[in-house]
Design a protein around this motif. Sequence first.
Motif, PDB file in Angstrom:
ATOM      1  N   GLY A  52      -3.754  -1.601 -10.573  1.00 44.51           N
ATOM      2  CA  GLY A  52      -2.822  -1.562  -9.458  1.00 44.51           C
ATOM      3  C   GLY A  52      -2.274  -2.931  -9.105  1.00 44.51           C
ATOM      4  O   GLY A  52      -2.655  -3.960  -9.671  1.00 44.51           O
ATOM      5  N   LEU A  53      -1.367  -2.939  -8.125  1.00 45.46           N
ATOM      6  CA  LEU A  53      -0.748  -4.187  -7.694  1.00 45.46           C
ATOM      7  C   LEU A  53      -1.710  -4.992  -6.831  1.00 45.46           C
ATOM      8  O   LEU A  53      -2.275  -4.468  -5.859  1.00 45.46           O
ATOM      9  CB  LEU A  53       0.535  -3.897  -6.912  1.00 45.46           C
ATOM     10  N   GLY A  54      -1.873  -6.257  -7.193  1.00 43.88           N
ATOM     11  CA  GLY A  54      -2.708  -7.167  -6.421  1.00 43.88           C
ATOM     12  C   GLY A  54      -1.852  -8.010  -5.504  1.00 43.88           C
ATOM     13  O   GLY A  54      -1.095  -7.496  -4.680  1.00 43.88           O
ATOM     14  N   VAL A  55      -1.952  -9.314  -5.628  1.00 38.82           N
ATOM     15  CA  VAL A  55      -1.156 -10.254  -4.846  1.00 38.82           C
ATOM     16  C   VAL A  55      -0.520 -11.251  -5.810  1.00 38.82           C
ATOM     17  O   VAL A  55      -0.956 -11.395  -6.954  1.00 38.82           O
ATOM     18  CB  VAL A  55      -2.019 -10.995  -3.797  1.00 38.82           C
ATOM     19  N   GLN A  86       5.719  -3.150  -1.446  1.00 39.99           N
ATOM     20  CA  GLN A  86       4.888  -2.975  -0.262  1.00 39.99           C
ATOM     21  C   GLN A  86       3.842  -1.899  -0.529  1.00 39.99           C
ATOM     22  O   GLN A  86       4.070  -0.948  -1.282  1.00 39.99           O
ATOM     23  CB  GLN A  86       5.762  -2.572   0.948  1.00 39.99           C
ATOM     24  N   ASN A  87       2.668  -2.055   0.062  1.00 40.45           N
ATOM     25  CA  ASN A  87       1.635  -1.049  -0.095  1.00 40.45           C
ATOM     26  C   ASN A  87       2.101   0.284   0.482  1.00 40.45           C
ATOM     27  O   ASN A  87       2.753   0.315   1.531  1.00 40.45           O
ATOM     28  CB  ASN A  87       0.350  -1.503   0.592  1.00 40.45           C
ATOM     29  N   ARG A 134      -4.617   3.637   3.925  1.00 42.72           N
ATOM     30  CA  ARG A 134      -4.950   2.937   5.163  1.00 42.72           C
ATOM     31  C   ARG A 134      -6.095   1.952   4.991  1.00 42.72           C
ATOM     32  O   ARG A 134      -6.375   1.155   5.886  1.00 42.72           O
ATOM     33  CB  ARG A 134      -5.319   3.942   6.260  1.00 42.72           C
ATOM     34  N   LEU A 135      -6.756   1.983   3.867  1.00 42.28           N
ATOM     35  CA  LEU A 135      -7.829   1.025   3.600  1.00 42.28           C
ATOM     36  C   LEU A 135      -7.292  -0.282   3.029  1.00 42.28           C
ATOM     37  O   LEU A 135      -8.050  -1.197   2.742  1.00 42.28           O
ATOM     38  CB  LEU A 135      -8.847   1.637   2.635  1.00 42.28           C
ATOM     39  N   VAL A 136      -5.979  -0.348   2.856  1.00 40.24           N
ATOM     40  CA  VAL A 136      -5.317  -1.551   2.336  1.00 40.24           C
ATOM     41  C   VAL A 136      -4.370  -2.067   3.406  1.00 40.24           C
ATOM     42  O   VAL A 136      -3.628  -1.295   4.016  1.00 40.24           O
ATOM     43  CB  VAL A 136      -4.535  -1.249   1.040  1.00 40.24           C
ATOM     44  N   SER A 137      -4.372  -3.367   3.648  1.00 45.54           N
ATOM     45  CA  SER A 137      -3.512  -3.952   4.676  1.00 45.54           C
ATOM     46  C   SER A 137      -2.070  -4.054   4.192  1.00 45.54           C
ATOM     47  O   SER A 137      -1.814  -4.216   2.990  1.00 45.54           O
ATOM     48  CB  SER A 137      -4.022  -5.344   5.060  1.00 45.54           C
ATOM     49  N   PHE A 165      -5.344  -6.950   0.591  1.00 43.24           N
ATOM     50  CA  PHE A 165      -3.988  -6.461   0.347  1.00 43.24           C
ATOM     51  C   PHE A 165      -3.842  -5.636  -0.930  1.00 43.24           C
ATOM     52  O   PHE A 165      -2.721  -5.353  -1.348  1.00 43.24           O
ATOM     53  CB  PHE A 165      -3.007  -7.647   0.327  1.00 43.24           C
ATOM     54  N   ALA A 166      -4.949  -5.238  -1.525  1.00 42.62           N
ATOM     55  CA  ALA A 166      -4.874  -4.414  -2.734  1.00 42.62           C
ATOM     56  C   ALA A 166      -6.031  -3.428  -2.746  1.00 42.62           C
ATOM     57  O   ALA A 166      -7.030  -3.602  -2.051  1.00 42.62           O
ATOM     58  CB  ALA A 166      -4.915  -5.292  -3.985  1.00 42.62           C
TER      59      ALA A 166
END
Length: 484
Positions: free
Chosen positions: A171-174, A480-481, A460-463, A161-162
């Motif tokens: 960047g933003l992680g979880v 949101q990503n 698109r490589l991040v969910s 997710f990141a």
Amino acid sequence: MRNIKIYKTALYTGVMLLLVSITSCKKEFLEVTPTQQINAKDAFSSGAKIQAAMTGIYDLTTFSGYTNNMLLSADVKGNDVMVVSGSANYNRFVAQYQFIETVNNSDVGNWWEYSYKVISNANQFVQYIPDAPISDALKTEYLAEARALRAYTYFWLVRWFAQPYTVNPEGLGVPILKKPLLPTEVSPSRDKIKDVYAFIIDDLKYAETNLPTNRTSIYRMSTAAIQGILARVYLTMGNWTEASRYAKLARAAKPLSTAAALLTGFNNPTSEWIYAINVRTDDNQGFLAVSSFYDPYNVGYSSFRVTDDFFNSFAAIDERKKQFLVKSSPTAAASTATYRRRGEGYLINKFDFTTTNANNQVLVRSSEMYLIEAEAEARLGNEPAAKQALLAIQQRAGVATAVSANTGDALIEEILLERNKELYGEGHKFFDLLRTKKGVNRTGSTVHWKIVNFPPGDNRLVSPIPQSELDANPVLKPQQNPGY
């Protein structure tokens, strides 16, 4: 984060087997579902209940839509393995293969939901173990085990997710949850990628220091398992020195198996298994196991293939190429075995699904550690050490008797190719592409039925964060990503 908070007061402590039929599903399968939840405080009121609570955490990871699904998804998102086109697969892993997941994708939703279920249950240990009626030694051991499981779970989460650490650690992680959330607490926002990795390492190092070194079961967190995960984490971060150091530690007591053992189906432990999921006849993933999708005989889902380029990357003398030999039927004579191409690619016989659907699932093995060591040492410029580690894998495969003649980038590429050949089907390729900043590029392929070209850092490589989570936790909506 209401989707997380719903797990704050209960611990999963048991399972039952439920035989179910799914609409439009090719097979019937056994699905593991929780049948008992108990109040968190009560779960820590006796030694027996504490053990049951810990078993419950491990059981959560065996859910068919979670660990197995993530391993398979990471395979089809890489370039070497594909899922067959058409309706025979009932669309399983098709969205992942095509990179068309949406916020409502059930697989992505399961990765998020079950990760935070595991984290929530681990956090119960962090909060309640200090006051539990057990010895101080056991308190420390349980706390170390819970933190190791929490760290391993966060490692999966932050990679899905990141953006990769090597692309943008700022960047933003979880969201990091260090303790159970109360209903009155503010829902958490996303933490930075670098902070999530720091949290993972802190948990793992605590566990490494405090878990008893005499643990021998590969089905629970052990010192070797933790060191192997640390090696993987450091490799993902590009910390080559620590990646190599921990890889050596993890494999020290886990010698490589024989080449023959690589051809027995990957369902029973060998000398090199470090950490695995224990799958029993009365508690298994059935037709949703990894082995089912790789099965070449149409006994399972039988819907994964390898590309021509990947198949041809194996030398004729490579013992691992025999993992693609397929008999005319499961019960046919060995003499009928040949390389069989069906649909878009070659059938795969690495994993056995013909004798039982209760196949143990390996998660960490020492062959990976040799390859981590080789890559890390090569990137550090210590090529003699890198070549020796690589040679151990190549000798076992029967493709080399002397160290590689390659140097520099060519040596690193040789090591990465060896990773592909050794570890396919074990959930590594996609994440290798991400951490090495290669992206996913299928242009020029004549066999992939979905051509994509996503450079490093592509959205698109991040969910996507699941819609159910965004609805439950408005704090995450603006986080949101991108692209979803």
